[in-house]
Design a protein around this motif. Structure first.
Motif, PDB file in Angstrom:
ATOM      1  N   CYS A 118       0.834  -1.209   0.000  1.00  0.00           N
ATOM      2  CA  CYS A 118       0.000   0.000   0.000  1.00  0.00           C
ATOM      3  C   CYS A 118       0.869   1.259   0.000  1.00  0.00           C
ATOM      4  O   CYS A 118       0.584   2.230  -0.699  1.00  0.00           O
ATOM      5  N   TYR A 119       1.971   1.228   0.786  1.00  0.00           N
ATOM      6  CA  TYR A 119       2.873   2.382   0.806  1.00  0.00           C
ATOM      7  C   TYR A 119       3.538   2.550  -0.563  1.00  0.00           C
ATOM      8  O   TYR A 119       3.645   3.667  -1.079  1.00  0.00           O
ATOM      9  N   GLY A 120       3.964   1.432  -1.152  1.00  0.00           N
ATOM     10  CA  GLY A 120       4.612   1.488  -2.462  1.00  0.00           C
ATOM     11  C   GLY A 120       3.715   2.126  -3.518  1.00  0.00           C
ATOM     12  O   GLY A 120       4.179   2.910  -4.337  1.00  0.00           O
ATOM     13  N   GLY A 164      -7.825   3.305   5.069  1.00  0.00           N
ATOM     14  CA  GLY A 164      -8.923   2.604   5.728  1.00  0.00           C
ATOM     15  C   GLY A 164      -9.504   1.408   5.002  1.00  0.00           C
ATOM     16  O   GLY A 164      -9.592   0.318   5.562  1.00  0.00           O
ATOM     17  N   ALA A 165      -9.902   1.592   3.733  1.00  0.00           N
ATOM     18  CA  ALA A 165     -10.584   0.516   3.026  1.00  0.00           C
ATOM     19  C   ALA A 165      -9.702  -0.734   2.958  1.00  0.00           C
ATOM     20  O   ALA A 165     -10.183  -1.859   3.133  1.00  0.00           O
ATOM     21  N   SER A 166      -8.399  -0.549   2.723  1.00  0.00           N
ATOM     22  CA  SER A 166      -7.488  -1.689   2.631  1.00  0.00           C
ATOM     23  C   SER A 166      -7.388  -2.409   3.975  1.00  0.00           C
ATOM     24  O   SER A 166      -7.353  -3.642   4.022  1.00  0.00           O
ATOM     25  N   GLN A 167      -7.342  -1.629   5.063  1.00  0.00           N
ATOM     26  CA  GLN A 167      -7.260  -2.237   6.391  1.00  0.00           C
ATOM     27  C   GLN A 167      -8.509  -3.063   6.694  1.00  0.00           C
ATOM     28  O   GLN A 167      -8.421  -4.188   7.181  1.00  0.00           O
ATOM     29  N   PHE A 168      -9.689  -2.475   6.400  1.00  0.00           N
ATOM     30  CA  PHE A 168     -10.952  -3.193   6.624  1.00  0.00           C
ATOM     31  C   PHE A 168     -10.984  -4.477   5.800  1.00  0.00           C
ATOM     32  O   PHE A 168     -11.435  -5.524   6.270  1.00  0.00           O
ATOM     33  N   ALA A 169     -10.489  -4.400   4.549  1.00  0.00           N
ATOM     34  CA  ALA A 169     -10.533  -5.568   3.666  1.00  0.00           C
ATOM     35  C   ALA A 169      -9.642  -6.683   4.205  1.00  0.00           C
ATOM     36  O   ALA A 169     -10.049  -7.846   4.240  1.00  0.00           O
ATOM     37  N   LEU A 170      -8.434  -6.337   4.638  1.00  0.00           N
ATOM     38  CA  LEU A 170      -7.514  -7.365   5.132  1.00  0.00           C
ATOM     39  C   LEU A 170      -8.121  -8.099   6.327  1.00  0.00           C
ATOM     40  O   LEU A 170      -8.183  -9.336   6.341  1.00  0.00           O
ATOM     41  N   LEU A 175      -4.945  -4.240  -3.774  1.00  0.00           N
ATOM     42  CA  LEU A 175      -5.786  -3.818  -4.905  1.00  0.00           C
ATOM     43  C   LEU A 175      -6.603  -2.575  -4.539  1.00  0.00           C
ATOM     44  O   LEU A 175      -6.748  -1.659  -5.337  1.00  0.00           O
ATOM     45  N   LEU A 176      -7.125  -2.560  -3.314  1.00  0.00           N
ATOM     46  CA  LEU A 176      -7.897  -1.392  -2.879  1.00  0.00           C
ATOM     47  C   LEU A 176      -6.999  -0.163  -2.752  1.00  0.00           C
ATOM     48  O   LEU A 176      -7.461   0.967  -2.878  1.00  0.00           O
ATOM     49  N   GLY A 177      -5.715  -0.397  -2.492  1.00  0.00           N
ATOM     50  CA  GLY A 177      -4.766   0.724  -2.361  1.00  0.00           C
ATOM     51  C   GLY A 177      -4.337   1.310  -3.688  1.00  0.00           C
ATOM     52  O   GLY A 177      -3.687   2.358  -3.716  1.00  0.00           O
ATOM     53  N   SER A 178      -4.727   0.654  -4.795  1.00  0.00           N
ATOM     54  CA  SER A 178      -4.269   1.138  -6.103  1.00  0.00           C
ATOM     55  C   SER A 178      -4.762   2.550  -6.394  1.00  0.00           C
ATOM     56  O   SER A 178      -4.089   3.318  -7.067  1.00  0.00           O
ATOM     57  N   ARG A 179      -5.944   2.903  -5.847  1.00  0.00           N
ATOM     58  CA  ARG A 179      -6.458   4.242  -6.143  1.00  0.00           C
ATOM     59  C   ARG A 179      -5.566   5.331  -5.553  1.00  0.00           C
ATOM     60  O   ARG A 179      -5.511   6.446  -6.065  1.00  0.00           O
ATOM     61  N   ALA A 218     -11.747  -8.594  -9.033  1.00  0.00           N
ATOM     62  CA  ALA A 218     -10.823  -7.503  -9.362  1.00  0.00           C
ATOM     63  C   ALA A 218     -10.300  -7.655 -10.792  1.00  0.00           C
ATOM     64  O   ALA A 218     -10.216  -6.678 -11.541  1.00  0.00           O
ATOM     65  N   VAL A 219      -9.967  -8.896 -11.172  1.00  0.00           N
ATOM     66  CA  VAL A 219      -9.471  -9.135 -12.540  1.00  0.00           C
ATOM     67  C   VAL A 219     -10.570  -8.822 -13.554  1.00  0.00           C
ATOM     68  O   VAL A 219     -10.342  -8.150 -14.566  1.00  0.00           O
ATOM     69  N   LEU A 220     -11.814  -9.273 -13.262  1.00  0.00           N
ATOM     70  CA  LEU A 220     -12.923  -9.045 -14.194  1.00  0.00           C
ATOM     71  C   LEU A 220     -13.193  -7.552 -14.386  1.00  0.00           C
ATOM     72  O   LEU A 220     -13.372  -7.089 -15.522  1.00  0.00           O
ATOM     73  N   VAL A 221     -13.184  -6.798 -13.294  1.00  0.00           N
ATOM     74  CA  VAL A 221     -13.516  -5.372 -13.423  1.00  0.00           C
ATOM     75  C   VAL A 221     -12.372  -4.632 -14.125  1.00  0.00           C
ATOM     76  O   VAL A 221     -12.607  -3.697 -14.914  1.00  0.00           O
ATOM     77  N   ALA A 222     -11.136  -5.075 -13.902  1.00  0.00           N
ATOM     78  CA  ALA A 222     -10.005  -4.455 -14.603  1.00  0.00           C
ATOM     79  C   ALA A 222     -10.109  -4.724 -16.107  1.00  0.00           C
ATOM     80  O   ALA A 222      -9.901  -3.816 -16.925  1.00  0.00           O
TER      81      ALA A 222
END
Lengths: 99, 219
Positions: free
Chosen positions: A13-15, B49-55, B74-78, B207-211
């Motif tokens: 996430c940081y990366g 936040g969203a990534s933490q909740f997902a994990l 994947l959620l962190g990509s934004r 995630a793959v399908l939506v990408a």
């Protein structure tokens, strides 16, 4: 095992954050990328709502969580703050189990 | 009121609201079986936040840690896209960029791009980042400690909390017809896939399908 996941996911996430600030703008300005990336959280969050409401492990289940989700949808539609949405859903499940 | 005072007031408002949201993260994470130290480490190190909740959501639902970690990334990509918008605005280099990157999240981006003057943008970014970081971590600790004290989280309906949390994170992203359609399709796909693959894996397939959809569609 959880620690390894915590640390590696945090590093990833940081990366991603650092990459956005550092990579040449033209790389990430690509129109298709700009359109696609915002769709990923929409898809994943919606899938998470469904999975966490209708399943336990790998089994599909219908239980009080469905009613809680209904309450959460109403709270979100009324633009309630985050914590209110979560507490309303939890309290609903707790109350139904109590009855 | 000076622009800086107004920015500080807004930053503090956002930080307090997300502190409350962090309390629910701390509670959900602890109820999912993630330890107090791991829960706090997530808020310090991941800080999105969203990534933490997902994990913790995937772990709590019995999925593998790695499926959860992949979903979090994947959620962190934004955040990478936020970084692109912020890089010219902030103009940070070297060590300051390394520090600034940690604060590149929804709230700081929204606060920074809402200003017309670049100096105020930078001020808004750093003020929101610092305030949110403090409240986010304090909130996480409170939520985790409170939940540790509860013998059975189900009595308080905490198993119904994660779907509500994900819904609250999702709702602001559903402002037009396309995301709404994608959300409904993804939820349906998740239910269909669920019985056939290990927990957490439906998320990666989706995630793959939506990408693929995003890349292939014409506009």
């Amino acid at each position: 095992m959880i620690w390894a996941g915590v640390l590696i996911a945090s590093a990833a996430c940081y990366g991603l954050k650092l990459a956005g600030l550092s990579l040449p703008e033209s790389w990430l300005r690509d129109a298709r990328l700009q359109r696609t990336v915002p769709l990923i959280p929409v898809a994943l969050l919606a899938a998470l709502v469904a999975i966490q409401t209708f399943s336990t492990g790998q089994h599909l289940v219908l239980d009080v969580r469905v009613v809680s989700l209904g309450v959460a949808i109403i709270a979100v539609a009324l633009r309630a703050p985050f914590l209110v949405v979560v507490v309303a859903a939890s309290a609903t499940a707790a109350l139904i189990r109590l009855i | 009121m000076s622009p800086e005072r107004a920015i500080l007031r807004d930053a503090l408002g956002i930080a307090i609201a997300s502190g409350a949201y962090a309390i629910s993260f701390g509670a959900i994470s602890t109820a999912a079986g993630v330890s107090l130290l791991q829960t706090c480490a997530l808020s310090v190190l991941m800080f999105t936040g969203a990534s933490q909740f997902a994990l913790v959501g995937v772990i709590g639902a019995g999925g593998s840690v790695w499926a959860g970690a992949a979903t979090a990334a994947l959620l962190g990509s934004r955040n990478a896209l936020y970084g692109v918008r912020l890089s010219t605005l902030l103009g940070v280099r070297g060590a300051r960029r390394v520090a600034a990157a940690h604060f590149v999240i929804d709230e700081t981006t929204a606060m920074a791009i809402a200003r017309d003057d670049p100096r105020q943008s930078r001020y808004a970014f750093w003020a929101t980042g610092f305030a949110l970081f403090v409240f986010w971590n304090v909130g996480t600790l409170i939520g985790a400690l409170a939940t540790q004290a509860i013998p059975n989280p189900k009595v308080f309906g905490l198993d119904a909390a994660p779907p509500a949390a994900f819904l609250a994170l999702l709702a602001p992203r559903l402002r037009s017809r396309e995301p709404l359609a994608i959300a409904l399709a993804s939820a349906a796909a998740a239910i269909v896939l669920l019985p056939f693959v290990p927990a957490g894996v439906p998320l990666l397939v989706i995630a793959v399908l939506v990408a693929l959809y995003g890349v292939m569609r014409r506009r």
